[in-house]
Design an enzyme around this catalytic site. Structure first.
Site, short mmCIF file in Angstrom:
data_model
loop_
_atom_site.label_atom_id
_atom_site.label_comp_id
_atom_site.label_asym_id
_atom_site.label_seq_id
_atom_site.Cartn_x
_atom_site.Cartn_y
_atom_site.Cartn_z
N GLY A 51 0.82 -1.20 0.00
CA GLY A 51 0.00 0.00 0.00
C GLY A 51 0.85 1.24 0.00
N GLU A 67 -0.44 0.71 -6.35
CA GLU A 67 0.47 0.31 -5.27
C GLU A 67 0.72 -1.20 -5.28
OE1 GLU A 67 2.37 1.87 -3.13
OE2 GLU A 67 1.71 3.93 -3.45
N PRO A 88 -5.15 8.35 14.76
CA PRO A 88 -4.05 9.27 14.49
C PRO A 88 -2.67 8.68 14.79
CG PRO A 88 -5.81 10.42 15.61
CD PRO A 88 -6.16 8.95 15.63
N GLU A 117 11.49 -7.24 0.62
CA GLU A 117 11.17 -8.66 0.46
C GLU A 117 9.67 -8.80 0.28
OE1 GLU A 117 12.65 -11.34 3.51
OE2 GLU A 117 14.15 -9.84 4.07
#
Length: 149
Positions: A51, A67, A88, A117
């Site tokens: 991501g 991604e 947060p 990896e």
């Protein structure tokens, strides 16, 4: 509302600079009844879902597809929303909000871009440490899969 003040270079007036969370995506990629995880090249180090940050002008879905391709060399399909995570403290570097997708993949997995990896794991045999809040996300995924086989 969180903001800092900047000085206008033209007139010297104080200008508010707002601080907002940054949007990210994470993808739980299912391949051969396992989950694709990457080991991060950059801090924070550890295992993570593929991501990253959403580019300006890019949809969340397009960011997830990009991604996945950049970090795993896989083409993903059947993208389904798992949920959004906004604590947060989820990323020690900054405040981010992630949208998490589940997808199937085709292709040969290969670590690339930010991935040092890449490995496939059974959901019940995940490595440690997992970065960010990915242990919580994967626990939610496992619960979701158990409820909807």
């Amino acid at each position: 509302m969180s903001f800092t003040s900047l000085t206008c270079p033209a007139c010297g007036a104080a200008v508010k600079q707002y601080r907002n969370p940054l949007p990210t995506v994470d993808i739980i990629i299912e391949l051969d009844n396992k989950i694709v995880l990457i080991k991060r090249k950059n801090p924070p180090h550890g295992w993570a879902l593929p991501g990253g940050f959403v580019d300006y002008g890019e949809s969340l879905e397009a960011a997830a597809i990009r991604e996945a391709q950049e970090e795993t060399n896989l083409t993903i399909h059947n993208l389904k929303l798992l949920g959004c995570y906004s604590d947060p403290a989820r990323d020690e570097r900054m405040h981010t909000i992630t949208t998490v997708y589940v997808a199937q993949a085709s292709g040969t997995p290969q670590a690339a871009d930010d991935a040092a990896e890449l490995a496939l794991f059974l959901p019940e045999q995940l490595p440690a440490p997992l970065c960010f809040d990915h242990a919580r996300i994967l626990a939610d995924y496992i619960s979701f899969k158990a409820a909807c086989p």
